[in-house]
Design a protein around this motif. Structure first.
Motif, PDB file in Angstrom:
ATOM      1  N   ALA A  62       2.877   8.790  -6.766  1.00  0.00           N
ATOM      2  CA  ALA A  62       2.622   8.026  -5.550  1.00  0.00           C
ATOM      3  C   ALA A  62       1.944   6.733  -5.972  1.00  0.00           C
ATOM      4  N   ASP A  63       2.342   5.604  -5.401  1.00  0.00           N
ATOM      5  CA  ASP A  63       1.822   4.347  -5.913  1.00  0.00           C
ATOM      6  C   ASP A  63       1.532   3.355  -4.798  1.00  0.00           C
ATOM      7  N   THR A  64       0.781   2.339  -5.145  1.00  0.00           N
ATOM      8  CA  THR A  64       0.445   1.276  -4.210  1.00  0.00           C
ATOM      9  C   THR A  64       1.586   0.270  -4.082  1.00  0.00           C
ATOM     10  N   ALA A  65       2.501   0.248  -5.043  1.00  0.00           N
ATOM     11  CA  ALA A  65       3.616  -0.710  -4.978  1.00  0.00           C
ATOM     12  C   ALA A  65       4.500  -0.426  -3.777  1.00  0.00           C
ATOM     13  N   THR A  66       4.791   0.847  -3.501  1.00  0.00           N
ATOM     14  CA  THR A  66       5.582   1.207  -2.332  1.00  0.00           C
ATOM     15  C   THR A  66       4.865   0.779  -1.059  1.00  0.00           C
ATOM     16  N   TYR A  67       3.567   0.960  -1.046  1.00  0.00           N
ATOM     17  CA  TYR A  67       2.742   0.546   0.094  1.00  0.00           C
ATOM     18  C   TYR A  67       2.873  -0.962   0.332  1.00  0.00           C
ATOM     19  N   ARG A  68       2.716  -1.745  -0.726  1.00  0.00           N
ATOM     20  CA  ARG A  68       2.777  -3.201  -0.591  1.00  0.00           C
ATOM     21  C   ARG A  68       4.174  -3.667  -0.190  1.00  0.00           C
ATOM     22  N   ASN A  98       8.620  17.237  17.080  1.00  0.00           N
ATOM     23  CA  ASN A  98       7.825  17.234  15.849  1.00  0.00           C
ATOM     24  C   ASN A  98       8.494  16.353  14.806  1.00  0.00           C
ATOM     25  N   GLY A  99       7.681  15.678  14.020  1.00  0.00           N
ATOM     26  CA  GLY A  99       8.193  14.837  12.949  1.00  0.00           C
ATOM     27  C   GLY A  99       7.061  14.342  12.077  1.00  0.00           C
ATOM     28  N   PRO A 100       7.377  13.632  11.000  1.00  0.00           N
ATOM     29  CA  PRO A 100       6.337  13.144  10.091  1.00  0.00           C
ATOM     30  C   PRO A 100       5.557  11.980  10.686  1.00  0.00           C
ATOM     31  N   GLY A 101       4.243  11.986  10.472  1.00  0.00           N
ATOM     32  CA  GLY A 101       3.417  10.925  11.035  1.00  0.00           C
ATOM     33  C   GLY A 101       2.533  10.210  10.036  1.00  0.00           C
ATOM     34  N   ARG A 102       2.029  10.932   9.032  1.00  0.00           N
ATOM     35  CA  ARG A 102       1.150  10.274   8.050  1.00  0.00           C
ATOM     36  C   ARG A 102       1.916  10.055   6.752  1.00  0.00           C
ATOM     37  N   PHE A 103       2.089   8.778   6.421  1.00  0.00           N
ATOM     38  CA  PHE A 103       2.805   8.397   5.204  1.00  0.00           C
ATOM     39  C   PHE A 103       1.898   7.725   4.177  1.00  0.00           C
ATOM     40  N   GLU A 104       0.691   7.356   4.584  1.00  0.00           N
ATOM     41  CA  GLU A 104      -0.187   6.576   3.712  1.00  0.00           C
ATOM     42  C   GLU A 104      -1.598   7.153   3.709  1.00  0.00           C
ATOM     43  N   LEU A 105      -2.229   7.103   2.555  1.00  0.00           N
ATOM     44  CA  LEU A 105      -3.610   7.562   2.423  1.00  0.00           C
ATOM     45  C   LEU A 105      -4.170   6.988   1.135  1.00  0.00           C
ATOM     46  N   GLY A 106      -5.373   6.460   1.210  1.00  0.00           N
ATOM     47  CA  GLY A 106      -6.027   5.918   0.026  1.00  0.00           C
ATOM     48  C   GLY A 106      -5.280   4.764  -0.612  1.00  0.00           C
ATOM     49  N   GLY A 107      -4.569   3.978   0.208  1.00  0.00           N
ATOM     50  CA  GLY A 107      -3.835   2.827  -0.321  1.00  0.00           C
ATOM     51  C   GLY A 107      -2.505   3.170  -0.954  1.00  0.00           C
ATOM     52  N   GLU A 108      -2.102   4.443  -0.906  1.00  0.00           N
ATOM     53  CA  GLU A 108      -0.814   4.863  -1.448  1.00  0.00           C
ATOM     54  C   GLU A 108       0.133   5.234  -0.305  1.00  0.00           C
ATOM     55  N   ARG A 109       1.420   5.166  -0.576  1.00  0.00           N
ATOM     56  CA  ARG A 109       2.436   5.459   0.432  1.00  0.00           C
ATOM     57  C   ARG A 109       3.476   6.413  -0.153  1.00  0.00           C
ATOM     58  N   TYR A 110       3.866   7.402   0.642  1.00  0.00           N
ATOM     59  CA  TYR A 110       4.928   8.309   0.221  1.00  0.00           C
ATOM     60  C   TYR A 110       6.227   7.545  -0.030  1.00  0.00           C
ATOM     61  N   HIS A 111       7.076   8.126  -0.860  1.00  0.00           N
ATOM     62  CA  HIS A 111       8.352   7.504  -1.213  1.00  0.00           C
ATOM     63  C   HIS A 111       9.487   7.911  -0.282  1.00  0.00           C
ATOM     64  N   HIS A 112       9.330   9.014   0.459  1.00  0.00           N
ATOM     65  CA  HIS A 112      10.450   9.545   1.237  1.00  0.00           C
ATOM     66  C   HIS A 112       9.985   9.867   2.652  1.00  0.00           C
ATOM     67  N   TRP A 113      10.867   9.588   3.619  1.00  0.00           N
ATOM     68  CA  TRP A 113      10.556   9.817   5.033  1.00  0.00           C
ATOM     69  C   TRP A 113      10.211  11.279   5.312  1.00  0.00           C
ATOM     70  N   PHE A 114      10.817  12.215   4.589  1.00  0.00           N
ATOM     71  CA  PHE A 114      10.605  13.637   4.838  1.00  0.00           C
ATOM     72  C   PHE A 114       9.227  14.121   4.382  1.00  0.00           C
ATOM     73  N   ASP A 115       8.477  13.265   3.699  1.00  0.00           N
ATOM     74  CA  ASP A 115       7.205  13.693   3.103  1.00  0.00           C
ATOM     75  C   ASP A 115       6.036  13.747   4.081  1.00  0.00           C
ATOM     76  N   ASP A 172       2.923   4.038   9.139  1.00  0.00           N
ATOM     77  CA  ASP A 172       1.942   5.111   9.143  1.00  0.00           C
ATOM     78  C   ASP A 172       1.258   5.203  10.501  1.00  0.00           C
ATOM     79  N   PHE A 173       0.777   6.409  10.819  1.00  0.00           N
ATOM     80  CA  PHE A 173       0.086   6.614  12.088  1.00  0.00           C
ATOM     81  C   PHE A 173      -1.193   7.383  11.831  1.00  0.00           C
ATOM     82  N   ALA A 174      -2.206   7.118  12.635  1.00  0.00           N
ATOM     83  CA  ALA A 174      -3.479   7.831  12.504  1.00  0.00           C
ATOM     84  C   ALA A 174      -4.007   8.170  13.892  1.00  0.00           C
ATOM     85  N   GLY A 175      -4.681   9.309  13.997  1.00  0.00           N
ATOM     86  CA  GLY A 175      -5.325   9.667  15.254  1.00  0.00           C
ATOM     87  C   GLY A 175      -4.471  10.526  16.161  1.00  0.00           C
TER      88      GLY A 175
END
Length: 494
Positions: A25-31, A74-91, A48-51
């Motif tokens: 998991a990397d910050t490059a995907t996030y940026r 139901n579906g995915p809502g949190r994709f980012e944490l600590g400045g990193e972003r998941y690579h795949h929508w299913f994550d 990304d969503f929070a709350g």
């Protein structure tokens, strides 16, 4: 349970996903994503969503007086944490939603499923565990449920509501508040076994479902009665079994479509390990006899990949079933928007087809029903029976976005399509058929779903008259905010 131990010991297992010494998991995907999001509103559904969410929708048009109940999604809502972003929508971690419809009003509620993974990573302030398309190895994985994201479906059943994810257990939620009650173990000897996100309901109110883990070469079959008690199970050998997301049931059979993937050695995420072998292997249709829970026959079709199936029914010594088939490998496609890449959806070259499996000849034949499409559904009263209407989402002619933007009710006999396109600026989510009380036909009721208005950053509940989809929604219930995109859900009538 010896079968349970055998199943888990044979599989490569989701618990073995994160094995390298490097966190991928990397910050490059996030940026990359955020740079693209600033100039492309179509990416908003992948943000990304929070709350938590709660609010009344503004209803445009008129909600039918006989439409009352709760649409669970139901579906995915949190994709980012600590400045990193998941690579795949299913994550992404599961975000459950509840649309309550009553007296011409709509109330919405949404909150994250408080899985073990979600709670631990929230406290840590960073991702700890590998996901389907992103490899992370910061914490040990003790079972499938350690990494259960509960992000794929929301099933109302026997007075409860269950967040489903195909790699592990169901997670029970409160039907009203969506508070997480915890892991649901249907029977002690089935603890932590995978329970697919696409169970099918029988006319008696019970459920059929299955479980599969990559590399196990085994399917586990479940039969639950209407009270949620497990009445039958079976462990079936299926060679080269790596990705089966959905299945269909007829009166006498269960049918699984097995696409031609091989599983590479550990060291990367599961999505990266799934290797397409369409030039070497066929798409297989594995037919299981309900009475004996044994494999009756295996059919071969031209190599394609598949996520979702519609319905099946027995036609003499044949089975007919509907599916959306994709040319080539579809696993990488949902990863593209996660880094800000919005390519045309037509790249997946999908089509909705009806497949006929002939036991006597051993041959499979298919007929095209609709073009680029996904999320096939039928009316709940015809599941496992003869049906004549298939509901699918589609892509409008000339669309340049990687999004589904139309709702289409296909007559499986004539091929006639009753459809409506939302057009630019909209991303349409799965829709379902909701019958009126005492409905006599498949179109005696409503088509209910959700769509994202990306230009306004708002989420909208949509209601169509199932007899006349082409005239557009009879009502739109517009939220004053954006809710995360969902994969699947079900309507529970009041």
């Amino acid at each position: 349970m010896p079968a349970r131990r055998q199943f888990l010991s044979r599989c490569a297992g989701l618990a073995a996903l994160g094995v390298s010494a490097t966190t991928l998991a990397d910050t490059a995907t996030y940026r990359s994503f955020h740079a693209a999001l600033d100039g492309d509103a179509r990416l908003l559904p992948y943000a990304d969503f929070a709350g938590e969410l709660a609010g009344d929708a503004t209803v445009l048009g008129r909600l039918p007086t006989d439409l009352a109940g709760v649409f669970y999604r139901n579906g995915p809502g949190r994709f980012e944490l600590g400045g990193e972003r998941y690579h795949h929508w299913f994550d992404g971690d599961g975000f459950a939603q509840r649309w309550a419809i009553a007296d011409g009003k709509v109330h919405h509620r949404g909150r994250f499923v408080a899985t073990q993974k979600f709670e631990q990573e929230t406290r840590a302030g960073r991702f700890l565990y590998s996901a389907f398309g992103t490899q992370i190895d910061r914490a040990p994985v003790r079972s499938n449920d350690t990494i259960n994201v509960a992000n794929t479906n929301l099933l109302p059943f026997n007075g409860g509501v269950y967040a489903l994810w195909e790699g592990g257990s169901a997670t029970e939620l409160d039907p009203d508040t969506l508070d997480t009650r915890g892991i649901k173990t249907w029977r002690p000897d089935l603890k932590a076994m995978p329970f697919s996100a696409h169970p099918k309901q029988d006319p008696d109110g019970g459920l059929w479902n299955f479980g599969n883990l990559p590399g196990a070469d085994r399917l586990i079959i479940y039969r639950l009665d209407a009270r949620g008690a497990v009445t039958r199970t079976a462990m079936l050998p299926v060679p080269q079994l790596n990705m089966v997301h959905d299945f269909v049931v007829s009166a006498r059979h269960l049918v699984f479509l097995v696409p031609p993937y091989a599983l590479d050695a550990p060291g990367r995420s599961l999505a990266e390990r799934l290797r397409w072998q369409g030039g070497e292997r066929p798409l297989r249709a594995v037919v299981v006899d309900k009475a004996t829970l044994t494999v009756r026959q295996v059919f071969e079709l031209r190599a394609r990949s598949v996520f979702h199936l519609g319905n099946a029914w027995d036609d003499g010594d044949c089975i007919r079933l509907d599916a959306v088939l994709h040319a080539g490998d579809i696993v990488p496609e949902p990863a593209l928007p996660m880094r800000g890449d919005m390519r045309p959806y037509e790249a997946q070259r999908s089509s909705a087809v009806q497949i006929m499996l002939d036991f006597a000849s051993g041959q499979a034949r298919e007929a095209r029903l609709f073009g680029v499409s996904e999320f096939p559904r039928v009316a709940p009263q015809v599941v496992s029976r003869r049906h004549r209407k298939l509901l699918v989402l589609g892509v409008g002619a000339g669309s340049t976005a990687q999004v589904l933007d139309s709702v289409n009710l296909v007559d499986t006999d004539s091929g006639k399509v009753d459809g409506y396109r939302f057009g630019p600026g909209w991303q349409v989510e799965e829709h379902v058929l909701v019958p009126r009380s005492g409905a006599r036909t498949e179109t005696d009721g409503y088509v209910v779903g959700v769509a994202q208005d990306t230009r306004r950053g708002q989420t909208v509940l949509t209601v169509f008259d199932a007899r006349n989809v082409q005239d557009g929604p009879v009502a739109l219930a517009r939220l004053g905010y954006r809710a995360p995109v969902c994969f699947h859900g079900n309507f529970l009538a009041a």
